[in-house]
Design a protein around this motif. Structure first.
Motif, PDB file in Angstrom:
ATOM      1  N   ARG A 152      10.708  60.608 -32.943  1.00 50.28           N
ATOM      2  CA  ARG A 152      11.950  60.411 -33.151  1.00 50.28           C
ATOM      3  C   ARG A 152      12.349  59.264 -32.059  1.00 50.28           C
ATOM      4  O   ARG A 152      12.930  58.352 -32.000  1.00 50.28           O
ATOM      5  CB  ARG A 152      12.934  61.776 -33.230  1.00 50.28           C
ATOM      6  N   THR A 153      12.134  59.785 -30.794  1.00 48.01           N
ATOM      7  CA  THR A 153      12.483  58.957 -29.441  1.00 48.01           C
ATOM      8  C   THR A 153      11.731  57.715 -29.536  1.00 48.01           C
ATOM      9  O   THR A 153      10.289  57.800 -29.635  1.00 48.01           O
ATOM     10  CB  THR A 153      12.340  59.668 -28.423  1.00 48.01           C
ATOM     11  N   THR A 154      12.057  56.573 -29.534  1.00 47.25           N
ATOM     12  CA  THR A 154      11.582  55.415 -29.744  1.00 47.25           C
ATOM     13  C   THR A 154      11.905  54.449 -28.376  1.00 47.25           C
ATOM     14  O   THR A 154      13.122  54.302 -28.226  1.00 47.25           O
ATOM     15  CB  THR A 154      11.681  54.716 -31.079  1.00 47.25           C
ATOM     16  N   VAL A 155      11.104  53.689 -27.801  1.00 50.62           N
ATOM     17  CA  VAL A 155      11.371  52.772 -26.764  1.00 50.62           C
ATOM     18  C   VAL A 155      11.293  51.527 -27.583  1.00 50.62           C
ATOM     19  O   VAL A 155      10.117  51.159 -28.035  1.00 50.62           O
ATOM     20  CB  VAL A 155      10.131  52.531 -25.931  1.00 50.62           C
ATOM     21  N   VAL A 156      12.284  50.901 -27.800  1.00 48.94           N
ATOM     22  CA  VAL A 156      12.609  49.505 -28.614  1.00 48.94           C
ATOM     23  C   VAL A 156      12.463  48.344 -27.577  1.00 48.94           C
ATOM     24  O   VAL A 156      13.495  48.345 -26.560  1.00 48.94           O
ATOM     25  CB  VAL A 156      13.667  49.404 -29.583  1.00 48.94           C
ATOM     26  N   GLU A 157      11.502  47.429 -27.553  1.00 49.25           N
ATOM     27  CA  GLU A 157      11.272  46.340 -26.803  1.00 49.25           C
ATOM     28  C   GLU A 157      11.349  44.800 -27.203  1.00 49.25           C
ATOM     29  O   GLU A 157      10.758  44.805 -28.416  1.00 49.25           O
ATOM     30  CB  GLU A 157      10.487  46.753 -25.712  1.00 49.25           C
ATOM     31  N   GLY A 158      11.643  43.999 -26.625  1.00 56.15           N
ATOM     32  CA  GLY A 158      11.331  42.612 -27.173  1.00 56.15           C
ATOM     33  C   GLY A 158      12.584  41.535 -26.598  1.00 56.15           C
ATOM     34  O   GLY A 158      13.656  42.162 -25.793  1.00 56.15           O
ATOM     35  N   ALA A 159      12.017  40.462 -26.423  1.00 55.51           N
ATOM     36  CA  ALA A 159      13.170  39.175 -26.233  1.00 55.51           C
ATOM     37  C   ALA A 159      14.456  39.387 -27.002  1.00 55.51           C
ATOM     38  O   ALA A 159      15.247  38.920 -26.799  1.00 55.51           O
ATOM     39  CB  ALA A 159      12.305  38.010 -26.208  1.00 55.51           C
ATOM     40  N   PHE A 160      14.019  39.771 -28.271  1.00 55.95           N
ATOM     41  CA  PHE A 160      15.243  39.782 -29.415  1.00 55.95           C
ATOM     42  C   PHE A 160      16.196  40.811 -29.343  1.00 55.95           C
ATOM     43  O   PHE A 160      17.274  41.028 -29.821  1.00 55.95           O
ATOM     44  CB  PHE A 160      14.826  39.875 -30.814  1.00 55.95           C
ATOM     45  N   VAL A 161      16.064  41.805 -28.147  1.00 58.69           N
ATOM     46  CA  VAL A 161      16.982  42.953 -27.765  1.00 58.69           C
ATOM     47  C   VAL A 161      18.012  42.361 -27.034  1.00 58.69           C
ATOM     48  O   VAL A 161      17.848  41.813 -25.994  1.00 58.69           O
ATOM     49  CB  VAL A 161      16.137  44.097 -26.968  1.00 58.69           C
ATOM     50  N   THR A 162      19.253  42.210 -27.591  1.00 57.96           N
ATOM     51  CA  THR A 162      20.369  41.731 -26.948  1.00 57.96           C
ATOM     52  C   THR A 162      21.327  42.770 -26.638  1.00 57.96           C
ATOM     53  O   THR A 162      21.211  43.941 -27.273  1.00 57.96           O
ATOM     54  CB  THR A 162      21.157  40.691 -27.781  1.00 57.96           C
TER      55      THR A 162
ATOM     56  N   GLY B 155      23.729  47.368 -26.956  1.00 58.73           N
ATOM     57  CA  GLY B 155      24.827  47.981 -26.227  1.00 58.73           C
ATOM     58  C   GLY B 155      24.505  47.961 -24.616  1.00 58.73           C
ATOM     59  O   GLY B 155      23.327  47.692 -24.443  1.00 58.73           O
ATOM     60  N   VAL B 156      25.215  48.466 -23.863  1.00 57.50           N
ATOM     61  CA  VAL B 156      25.011  48.325 -22.425  1.00 57.50           C
ATOM     62  C   VAL B 156      25.220  49.855 -21.827  1.00 57.50           C
ATOM     63  O   VAL B 156      25.357  49.803 -20.645  1.00 57.50           O
ATOM     64  CB  VAL B 156      25.845  47.175 -21.745  1.00 57.50           C
ATOM     65  N   GLY B 157      24.999  50.569 -22.581  1.00 58.02           N
ATOM     66  CA  GLY B 157      25.129  52.177 -22.153  1.00 58.02           C
ATOM     67  C   GLY B 157      23.752  52.448 -21.195  1.00 58.02           C
ATOM     68  O   GLY B 157      22.944  51.830 -20.761  1.00 58.02           O
ATOM     69  N   ARG B 158      23.826  53.636 -21.298  1.00 54.46           N
ATOM     70  CA  ARG B 158      22.738  54.469 -20.344  1.00 54.46           C
ATOM     71  C   ARG B 158      21.402  54.269 -21.070  1.00 54.46           C
ATOM     72  O   ARG B 158      20.461  54.628 -20.540  1.00 54.46           O
ATOM     73  CB  ARG B 158      23.259  55.835 -20.277  1.00 54.46           C
ATOM     74  N   ASN B 159      21.278  53.950 -22.099  1.00 52.03           N
ATOM     75  CA  ASN B 159      19.937  53.712 -22.685  1.00 52.03           C
ATOM     76  C   ASN B 159      19.362  52.578 -23.052  1.00 52.03           C
ATOM     77  O   ASN B 159      18.437  52.083 -23.790  1.00 52.03           O
ATOM     78  CB  ASN B 159      19.958  54.491 -23.922  1.00 52.03           C
ATOM     79  N   SER B 160      19.888  51.383 -22.316  1.00 49.54           N
ATOM     80  CA  SER B 160      19.639  49.960 -22.306  1.00 49.54           C
ATOM     81  C   SER B 160      19.321  49.656 -21.071  1.00 49.54           C
ATOM     82  O   SER B 160      19.914  50.033 -20.083  1.00 49.54           O
ATOM     83  CB  SER B 160      20.270  49.212 -23.069  1.00 49.54           C
ATOM     84  N   VAL B 161      18.139  48.646 -20.855  1.00 46.03           N
ATOM     85  CA  VAL B 161      18.063  47.992 -19.745  1.00 46.03           C
ATOM     86  C   VAL B 161      17.208  46.442 -19.822  1.00 46.03           C
ATOM     87  O   VAL B 161      16.841  46.352 -21.038  1.00 46.03           O
ATOM     88  CB  VAL B 161      17.095  48.913 -18.585  1.00 46.03           C
ATOM     89  N   TRP B 162      17.456  45.737 -19.147  1.00 50.05           N
ATOM     90  CA  TRP B 162      17.022  44.154 -19.165  1.00 50.05           C
ATOM     91  C   TRP B 162      16.301  44.047 -18.041  1.00 50.05           C
ATOM     92  O   TRP B 162      16.652  44.359 -16.573  1.00 50.05           O
ATOM     93  CB  TRP B 162      17.990  43.348 -19.303  1.00 50.05           C
ATOM     94  N   LEU B 163      14.892  43.545 -18.123  1.00 55.22           N
ATOM     95  CA  LEU B 163      13.817  43.296 -17.013  1.00 55.22           C
ATOM     96  C   LEU B 163      14.094  41.710 -16.957  1.00 55.22           C
ATOM     97  O   LEU B 163      13.849  41.029 -18.010  1.00 55.22           O
ATOM     98  CB  LEU B 163      12.504  43.832 -17.387  1.00 55.22           C
ATOM     99  N   MET B 164      14.611  41.238 -15.548  1.00 53.37           N
ATOM    100  CA  MET B 164      14.816  39.771 -15.605  1.00 53.37           C
ATOM    101  C   MET B 164      13.935  39.287 -14.452  1.00 53.37           C
ATOM    102  O   MET B 164      14.286  39.583 -13.252  1.00 53.37           O
ATOM    103  CB  MET B 164      16.096  39.578 -15.498  1.00 53.37           C
ATOM    104  N   PRO B 165      12.892  38.374 -14.647  1.00 55.72           N
ATOM    105  CA  PRO B 165      12.511  37.541 -13.516  1.00 55.72           C
ATOM    106  C   PRO B 165      13.388  36.411 -13.237  1.00 55.72           C
ATOM    107  O   PRO B 165      14.274  35.929 -13.893  1.00 55.72           O
ATOM    108  CB  PRO B 165      11.132  37.000 -14.103  1.00 55.72           C
ATOM    109  N   SER B 166      13.176  35.902 -11.999  1.00 54.00           N
ATOM    110  CA  SER B 166      14.079  34.478 -11.787  1.00 54.00           C
ATOM    111  C   SER B 166      13.289  33.558 -12.513  1.00 54.00           C
ATOM    112  O   SER B 166      12.068  33.693 -13.019  1.00 54.00           O
ATOM    113  CB  SER B 166      13.766  34.294 -10.160  1.00 54.00           C
ATOM    114  N   GLU B 167      14.035  32.338 -12.790  1.00 52.87           N
ATOM    115  CA  GLU B 167      13.093  31.258 -13.586  1.00 52.87           C
ATOM    116  C   GLU B 167      11.896  31.101 -12.930  1.00 52.87           C
ATOM    117  O   GLU B 167      10.929  30.622 -13.611  1.00 52.87           O
ATOM    118  CB  GLU B 167      13.966  30.278 -13.642  1.00 52.87           C
TER     119      GLU B 167
END
Length: 171
Positions: free
Chosen positions: A83-93, A98-110
């Motif tokens: 059931r518990t799934t880590v959903v990842e990808g560049a298409f995750v917006t 959502g921007v709640g406790r179960n989402s995060v974005w990894l961002m490098p500088s350009e």
């Protein structure tokens, strides 16, 4: 619970970001460590396009499209034995996850992204990925999304930062 399914939003950990941010590596490590399933939105992109086209939401051959992938992701997750799934990808917006406790974005500088892309594919054409970096950055602006800046971090450091972000979910 989400109205569209019996998959509880707490059953999904969303990890987004541009190419070469470390999403796939960190997501696989996190899933393996905690016994979760890892689901790559990017790996399902063509399947999602075909499903969207069949539903009249997209025309095949016109690019990745701007249709809502979330219902297809939820449908796919419902079919999984874990059931518990880590959903990842560049298409995750932020709109999808959502921007709640179960989402995060990894961002490098350009600059960091270009360096990582060059290490991955020396001399390659990285223009599309750099364009994607700007797209993701624009999607995050003003949303309150949790962003982890990955510049100079090892995979282990990024994994630790993601685990810290999701400590309430991971227990």
């Amino acid at each position: 619970m989400n109205e569209e399914s019996d998959v509880d939003d707490a059953d999904i950990i969303w990890i987004g970001g541009p190419a070469a941010a470390g999403k796939t590596t960190v997501s696989r490590l996190l899933a393996a460590k905690y016994g979760f399933h890892c689901y790559s939105v990017d790996a399902h992109a063509f399947d999602h396009e075909k499903r969207a086209a069949a539903a009249g939401l997209h025309t095949l051959g016109t690019g990745p499209g701007d249709f809502d992938r979330r219902p297809m992701i939820i449908e796919d997750i419902q079919a999984l034995p874990v059931r518990t799934t880590v959903v990842e990808g560049a298409f995750v917006t932020p709109a999808m996850a959502g921007v709640g406790r179960n989402s995060v974005w990894l961002m490098p500088s350009e600059e960091e992204q270009v360096a990582r892309l060059e290490r991955r594919n020396p001399g390659g054409d990285h223009e599309g990925c750099v364009w994607g970096w700007g797209l993701v950055r624009g999607q995050l602006e003003g949303t309150g999304a949790c962003v982890i800046v990955v510049d100079g971090q090892t995979v282990e450091e990024t994994l630790m930062a993601v685990e810290e972000r999701f400590c309430a979910i991971l227990g």
